[in-house]
Design an enzyme around this catalytic site. Structure first.
Site, short mmCIF file in Angstrom:
data_model
loop_
_atom_site.label_atom_id
_atom_site.label_comp_id
_atom_site.label_asym_id
_atom_site.label_seq_id
_atom_site.Cartn_x
_atom_site.Cartn_y
_atom_site.Cartn_z
N LYS A 194 0.85 -1.19 0.00
CA LYS A 194 0.00 0.00 0.00
C LYS A 194 0.89 1.23 0.00
O LYS A 194 1.73 1.40 0.88
CB LYS A 194 -0.89 -0.02 1.25
CG LYS A 194 -1.76 1.23 1.37
CD LYS A 194 -2.76 1.09 2.50
CE LYS A 194 -3.51 2.38 2.70
NZ LYS A 194 -4.48 2.28 3.80
N LYS A 247 -2.36 -1.53 -3.71
CA LYS A 247 -3.22 -0.35 -3.61
C LYS A 247 -2.41 0.93 -3.68
O LYS A 247 -1.39 1.00 -3.00
CB LYS A 247 -3.94 -0.42 -2.26
CG LYS A 247 -4.83 0.76 -1.98
CD LYS A 247 -5.38 0.66 -0.60
CE LYS A 247 -6.12 1.95 -0.32
NZ LYS A 247 -6.58 2.02 1.03
C1 PBG Z 1 -6.94 3.23 5.87
C2 PBG Z 1 -7.49 3.17 4.49
C3 PBG Z 1 -7.44 4.17 3.53
C4 PBG Z 1 -8.06 3.64 2.40
C5 PBG Z 1 -8.50 2.37 2.71
N1 PBG Z 1 -8.10 2.09 4.01
C6 PBG Z 1 -6.93 5.56 3.62
C7 PBG Z 1 -5.53 5.84 3.88
O1 PBG Z 1 -4.70 4.95 3.99
O2 PBG Z 1 -5.21 7.01 3.99
C8 PBG Z 1 -8.24 4.38 1.11
C9 PBG Z 1 -9.32 3.90 0.21
C10 PBG Z 1 -9.64 4.82 -0.91
O3 PBG Z 1 -9.00 5.86 -1.14
O4 PBG Z 1 -10.59 4.49 -1.63
N2 PBG Z 1 -7.84 2.73 6.80
#
Ligand code: PBG
Length: 326
Positions: A194, A247
């Site tokens: 991520k 992601k």
């Molecule tokens: C963190 C989380 C995020 C997303 C999913 N889980 C935000 C981040 O890491 O700042 C982002 C999902 C999206 O942008 O659609 N709990």
């Protein structure tokens, strides 16, 4: 000399073009994220993500049923509580938002798959994904609380838990905690690679999860790093991940392809809020054809090797598939 190969020959009619199409998506691969808020009968539009809503538990259960009927059988739940504290303690209450939504969805659509995002940023007053000590994320103190949250979600009956905080050792700690409590069949879908991405912007409005200070670069990855992304995937597999995720999706198709080729595990890709919002905004301005671009993007993610696609377009895509548009 006449050309011996005329590739255009296979493009002359729809029936042949469809016959030789290499990539197709089945609705069973799609996951729709839902944002759960307190209250009853609450349906609040998320302005940065046209067509998406914050939903109370009762309406989330109805929504899951509607989605199931269009062929989207999986939901990914995020809790957006009113009350936050510095530990995110409302994330591990058995009557918490995601726990209640899981029970309600399992009641209305028992055969659906409920996935819970496991993180703290929506639950903490500072908006970071774990416990903070002197302005820094305390990795190992966060692990204990991740296990508490995981067990509470498992008791509510989630099919999968999806740790999204990029906390070192999260998958191992969660697997151990689940196994010790006899939840041997609860699946872990790890947000393995991520990135610290600007594409999460619209989500932070949806989940009210903006860090109050600093950023997430000490836990989420540098978008420039490919080898590190694959090492992250390898660690999560060693720790017991059943499914690995990359992601965001569109800017990281190379990572999806490599993770799939190198490890061969079921691989998920998260087509995130910013990727959705860009298409919506440009379509609203009349600059591009929304349906066509949606199909192109999601097909590319699948073509790169994703078995599972988490996307706010899940329902629209399932409908398009049903119409024979792809
Ligand atoms: C963190 C989380 C995020 C997303 C999913 N889980 C935000 C981040 O890491 O700042 C982002 C999902 C999206 O942008 O659609 N709990």
């Amino acid at each position: 000399m006449f050309p011996t190969q005329r590739p255009r020959r296979l493009r002359q009619s729809p029936v042949i073009r469809e016959m030789v199409r290499e990539t197709r998506i089945h609705p069973s691969s799609l996951v729709m994220p839902l944002f759960i808020v307190p209250g009853k009968g609450v349906k609040r539009a998320i302005s940065s993500m046209p067509g998406q809503f914050n939903l109370s538990v009762d309406l989330a259960a109805e929504r899951a049923q509607e989605l199931y009927e269009t062929g989207v059988r999986s939901t990914l739940l995020f809790g957006v509580p009113d009350k936050k504290d510095d530990e995110g303690s409302s994330s591990w209450q058995d009557n918490g938002l995601v726990q209640e939504a899981t029970l309600a969805i399992k009641k209305s659509v028992p055969d659906s798959c409920v996935i819970a995002d496991v993180c703290f940023c929506e639950y903490t007053s500072h908006g970071h994904c774990g416990v903070m000590r002197e302005g820094k994320l305390d990795n190992d103190a966060t692990l204990e609380r991740l296990v508490k949250q995981t067990l509470s979600l498992a008791r509510a009956g989630v099919d999968m838990v999806a740790p999204s905080g990029m906390i070192d050792g999260a998958v191992g700690a969660m697997r151990q905690g689940l196994d010790d409590a006899d939840f041997i069949d609860t699946i872990i879908m790890a947000y393995a690679a991520k990135m610290a991405s600007g594409f999460y912007g619209p989500f932070r409005e949806a989940a009210q999860a903006t860090p109050q200070y600093g950023d997430r670069k000490t836990y989420q990855m540098d978008p420039a790093n490919f080898e590190e992304a694959l090492r992250e995937v390898a660690h999560d597999i060693d720790e017991g991940a059943d499914i690995v995720m990359v992601k965001p999706a569109l800017a990281y198709l190379d990572v999806i392809r490599a993770a799939k080729d190198r490890f061969g595990l079921p691989t998920a890709a998260y087509n995130v809020s910013g990727e959705y919002a860009m298409v919506k905004a440009a379509a609203q301005a009349g600059w591009l054809d929304e349906k066509r671009v949606m199909l192109e993007c999601l097909t590319a993610i699948r073509r790169a090797g994703a078995d599972i696609i988490i996307t706010y377009f899940a329902e629209d895509l399932a409908k398009a598939i049903r119409n024979g548009d792809c």
